[in-house]
Design an enzyme around this catalytic site. Structure first.
Site, mmCIF file in Angstrom:
data_model
loop_
_atom_site.group_PDB
_atom_site.id
_atom_site.type_symbol
_atom_site.label_atom_id
_atom_site.label_comp_id
_atom_site.label_asym_id
_atom_site.label_seq_id
_atom_site.Cartn_x
_atom_site.Cartn_y
_atom_site.Cartn_z
ATOM 1 N N ASN A 1 33.421 31.813 49.262
ATOM 2 C CA ASN A 1 34.909 32.119 49.692
ATOM 3 C C ASN A 1 35.677 30.927 49.101
ATOM 4 O O ASN A 1 35.285 29.885 49.044
ATOM 5 C CB ASN A 1 34.984 32.278 51.196
ATOM 6 C CG ASN A 1 34.354 30.685 52.205
ATOM 7 O OD1 ASN A 1 33.670 30.199 51.788
ATOM 8 N ND2 ASN A 1 35.393 30.810 52.919
ATOM 9 N N GLU B 1 39.718 29.949 49.893
ATOM 10 C CA GLU B 1 40.796 30.057 50.701
ATOM 11 C C GLU B 1 42.073 29.672 50.114
ATOM 12 O O GLU B 1 42.108 29.125 48.856
ATOM 13 C CB GLU B 1 40.787 29.367 52.135
ATOM 14 C CG GLU B 1 39.556 29.725 52.984
ATOM 15 C CD GLU B 1 39.417 28.991 54.142
ATOM 16 O OE1 GLU B 1 38.631 29.266 54.887
ATOM 17 O OE2 GLU B 1 40.003 27.733 54.304
ATOM 18 N N GLU C 1 31.409 37.673 49.262
ATOM 19 C CA GLU C 1 30.768 38.935 48.796
ATOM 20 C C GLU C 1 31.457 39.550 47.695
ATOM 21 O O GLU C 1 30.958 39.896 46.603
ATOM 22 C CB GLU C 1 30.705 39.839 49.893
ATOM 23 C CG GLU C 1 29.912 39.337 51.177
ATOM 24 C CD GLU C 1 30.636 38.718 52.174
ATOM 25 O OE1 GLU C 1 31.642 37.761 52.031
ATOM 26 O OE2 GLU C 1 30.609 38.784 53.480
ATOM 27 N N CYS D 1 34.728 43.720 52.648
ATOM 28 C CA CYS D 1 33.708 43.632 51.757
ATOM 29 C C CYS D 1 32.600 44.647 51.914
ATOM 30 O O CYS D 1 31.930 44.917 50.978
ATOM 31 C CB CYS D 1 33.027 42.101 52.144
ATOM 32 S SG CYS D 1 34.013 40.800 51.285
#
Length: 130
Positions: free
Chosen positions: A45, A47, A58, A92
């Site tokens: 991830n 951010e 994902e 996702c």
């Protein structure tokens, strides 16, 4: 998929989570996509101060797979820094469906556990519904 292969895929997801950029939530997520050819693609991830622009692990892994020329997902493993299990979010799940994902691997009680994709996204809307 064998139990050993699931563990390897989950390990790749855990390693990817260590590279996550999560300064706002502190919740690091890693994903490992097993493509139809047997190659593994990872993502983490990323951010952003504008929260809506965050990129899930994902989808990052799927983008890496597609950029390499592949279009089929056999399985995905997801590992998060918080309480296990860490399942893909709704967005996702929809992206994984697009590429035919058949299995989702998460960590439960310290081991890799697989779920058929249809169990985590019942009544999905896919390309065949257009």
């Amino acid at each position: 998929m064998s139990a050993q292969r699931r563990e390897e895929l989950l390990r790749a997801a855990r390693e990817a989570s260590e590279r996550a950029y999560a300064p706002y939530s502190g919740f690091r997520v890693g994903a490992a996509v097993l493509s139809g050819s047997g190659r593994v693609y990872t993502g983490c991830n990323v951010e952003n101060a504008s929260y809506g622009l965050a990129i899930c692990a994902e989808r990052g892994a799927v983008c890496a797979m597609v950029a390499s020329g592949e279009r089929e997902i056999s399985a995905v493993a997801v590992a998060g820094s918080g309480a296990a299990p860490c399942f893909p979010c709704g967005a996702c799940r929809q992206v994984l469906l697009e590429f035919g994902c058949r299995e989702v691997v998460v960590e439960e009680d310290g081991r890799a556990v697989a779920y058929p994709f249809g169990e985590i996204l019942p009544h999905a809307f896919g390309p065949e519904d257009l």
